[in-house]
Design a protein around this motif. Structure first.
Motif, short mmCIF file in Angstrom:
data_model
loop_
_atom_site.label_atom_id
_atom_site.label_comp_id
_atom_site.label_asym_id
_atom_site.label_seq_id
_atom_site.Cartn_x
_atom_site.Cartn_y
_atom_site.Cartn_z
N ALA A 42 -1.64 -6.70 8.97
CA ALA A 42 -0.42 -6.40 8.22
C ALA A 42 0.03 -4.96 8.49
CB ALA A 42 -0.65 -6.61 6.73
N ALA A 43 -0.93 -4.04 8.58
CA ALA A 43 -0.58 -2.65 8.87
C ALA A 43 0.04 -2.53 10.26
CB ALA A 43 -1.82 -1.77 8.76
N ALA A 44 -0.52 -3.25 11.23
CA ALA A 44 0.02 -3.21 12.58
C ALA A 44 1.43 -3.79 12.63
CB ALA A 44 -0.91 -3.97 13.53
N LEU A 45 1.65 -4.91 11.93
CA LEU A 45 2.96 -5.53 11.92
C LEU A 45 4.01 -4.68 11.21
CD1 LEU A 45 1.99 -9.25 11.17
CD2 LEU A 45 2.84 -8.31 13.32
N ALA A 152 -5.77 -7.18 -7.77
CA ALA A 152 -6.21 -6.42 -6.60
C ALA A 152 -5.33 -6.73 -5.39
CB ALA A 152 -7.67 -6.73 -6.29
N PHE A 153 -5.07 -8.00 -5.14
CA PHE A 153 -4.24 -8.37 -3.99
C PHE A 153 -2.81 -7.86 -4.15
CE2 PHE A 153 -7.71 -10.70 -2.49
CZ PHE A 153 -7.43 -11.28 -1.27
N ALA A 154 -2.32 -7.82 -5.39
CA ALA A 154 -0.97 -7.31 -5.64
C ALA A 154 -0.85 -5.83 -5.34
CB ALA A 154 -0.56 -7.59 -7.08
N LEU A 155 -1.98 -5.11 -5.32
CA LEU A 155 -1.97 -3.69 -4.99
C LEU A 155 -2.05 -3.43 -3.49
CD1 LEU A 155 -4.25 -2.20 -7.79
CD2 LEU A 155 -1.83 -1.69 -7.41
N TYR A 156 -2.42 -4.44 -2.71
CA TYR A 156 -2.52 -4.23 -1.26
C TYR A 156 -1.18 -3.82 -0.64
CZ TYR A 156 -7.30 -6.08 -1.14
OH TYR A 156 -8.65 -6.26 -1.32
N PRO A 157 -0.05 -4.44 -1.02
CA PRO A 157 1.22 -3.96 -0.46
C PRO A 157 1.50 -2.50 -0.77
CG PRO A 157 1.51 -6.14 -1.40
CD PRO A 157 0.15 -5.68 -1.81
N ALA A 158 1.11 -2.03 -1.96
CA ALA A 158 1.29 -0.61 -2.28
C ALA A 158 0.41 0.26 -1.39
CB ALA A 158 0.97 -0.37 -3.75
N PHE A 159 -0.81 -0.19 -1.15
CA PHE A 159 -1.72 0.53 -0.27
C PHE A 159 -1.11 0.68 1.12
CE2 PHE A 159 -5.32 -0.35 2.82
CZ PHE A 159 -5.73 0.98 2.93
N LEU A 160 -0.48 -0.40 1.62
CA LEU A 160 0.11 -0.35 2.95
C LEU A 160 1.46 0.38 2.95
CD1 LEU A 160 -0.68 -3.97 4.18
CD2 LEU A 160 -1.86 -1.86 4.79
N ALA A 161 2.26 0.17 1.90
CA ALA A 161 3.59 0.76 1.86
C ALA A 161 3.55 2.28 1.73
CB ALA A 161 4.40 0.15 0.71
N TYR A 162 2.69 2.78 0.88
CA TYR A 162 2.58 4.22 0.67
C TYR A 162 1.71 4.90 1.73
CZ TYR A 162 4.63 3.70 -4.00
OH TYR A 162 5.46 3.43 -5.04
N VAL A 244 12.81 -8.90 4.39
CA VAL A 244 13.03 -7.73 3.55
C VAL A 244 12.11 -6.56 3.91
CG1 VAL A 244 13.85 -9.16 1.65
CG2 VAL A 244 11.44 -8.52 1.74
N GLY A 245 11.06 -6.83 4.66
CA GLY A 245 10.13 -5.77 5.04
C GLY A 245 9.10 -5.51 3.94
N LEU A 246 8.23 -4.56 4.22
CA LEU A 246 7.16 -4.22 3.29
C LEU A 246 7.65 -3.30 2.19
CD1 LEU A 246 4.12 -4.17 2.51
CD2 LEU A 246 3.86 -2.27 4.14
N ARG A 247 8.54 -2.38 2.53
CA ARG A 247 8.98 -1.35 1.58
C ARG A 247 10.39 -1.60 1.09
NH1 ARG A 247 6.87 0.85 6.05
NH2 ARG A 247 4.77 1.74 5.88
N GLN A 248 10.65 -1.11 -0.11
CA GLN A 248 12.01 -1.21 -0.67
C GLN A 248 12.95 -0.24 0.06
OE1 GLN A 248 12.08 -0.81 -4.94
NE2 GLN A 248 10.33 -2.19 -5.21
#
Length: 248
Positions: A42-45, A152-162, A244-248
């Motif tokens: 996910a980070a690579a994508l 925990a899984f809901a926090l993974y996008p924040a980990f990647l986005a920030y 929509v992408g990972l970030r707002q």
């Protein structure tokens, strides 16, 4: 030929009893590798640089080892009673004190690894570890067993986005849709992970979400249902990431 086979088995036995091998076995390596590779992909994508992708891989591998070791320490008496052959601590092959020391060392490693992604990203990832440990201690055998996985899984996008190299250039929060779908994926993974142990859990009187649903609809139907739902959620995450992408 028989002597060769016997010697090979003895060698395999000696290797499997080595301390590093026992640590890997106690870390729940399959789930850990799937989680690490999933977040790394996910980070690579999302367009992260090579060194950032490598940092994600290292951070998640250490974090998953912590959760696996903590799970085995918390459940060592239950695992021993259940005669779990895949649990080195329960089998007496790995001393709980040694595993606790390895866990403490891993915590000292994962904190700087997490913060290396930036303060917000690091805090989000460390929170996923704290939630996983909370689930191990209090929620795993209750009807709220799904909650820590979803959170925990809901926090993974924040980990990647920030996240970034020291958080550089990453200030936008994750998309809400991606966050919700990631939480749903956590529930699916929780049920899939719990499925192999349903019989033992039922005999021991545990009543987590997967067992409650399995008792109602049967384990085979539950397996197929979760495979379909997991596929749909993953497809939704890929579509959301593309649209929509990972970030707002």
């Amino acid at each position: 030929m028989a002597a060769t086979v016997t010697a090979r088995r003895r060698t395999q036995g000696r290797v499997s009893s080595l301390f590093p091998v026992l640590l890997v076995r106690a870390a729940h390596p399959r789930l850990g590798m799937v989680s690490a590779l999933g977040l790394t992909g996910a980070a690579a994508l999302s367009g992260r640089t090579t060194r950032e992708v490598a940092l994600v891989l290292a951070t998640v591998l250490v974090g998953q080892a912590i959760l696996g070791w903590h799970n085995d320490l918390v459940d060592r008496r239950r695992d021993h009673a259940d005669e779990r052959a895949d649990k080195p601590v329960a089998l007496g092959l790995l001393d709980p004190g040694d595993l606790a020391f390895a866990l403490a060392c891993a915590v000292l490693v994962v904190v700087p690894l997490s913060i290396a992604h930036g303060l917000w990203a690091g805090t989000a990832y460390l929170a996923t570890i704290a939630l996983g440990m909370l689930g191990n201690l209090l929620l795993r055998h209750t009807w709220l067993s799904w909650w820590s996985w979803a959170a925990a899984f809901a926090l993974y996008p924040a980990f990647l986005a920030y996240g970034g190299w020291a958080g550089e250039g990453r200030s936008a929060p994750p998309e809400i849709l991606v966050t919700v779908l990631a939480g749903a994926l956590g529930v699916c993974v929780h049920v899939l992970v719990a499925l192999p142990g349903l019989v033992l859990d039922n005999e021991a009187g545990r009543r987590h979400l997967a067992l409650r649903v399995g008792l109602r609809i049967g384990a085979p139907r539950l397996l197929w249902l979760m495979l379909v739902l997991t596929g749909l959620v993953l497809a939704g995450l890929l579509a959301a990431g593309a649209q929509v992408g990972l970030r707002q």
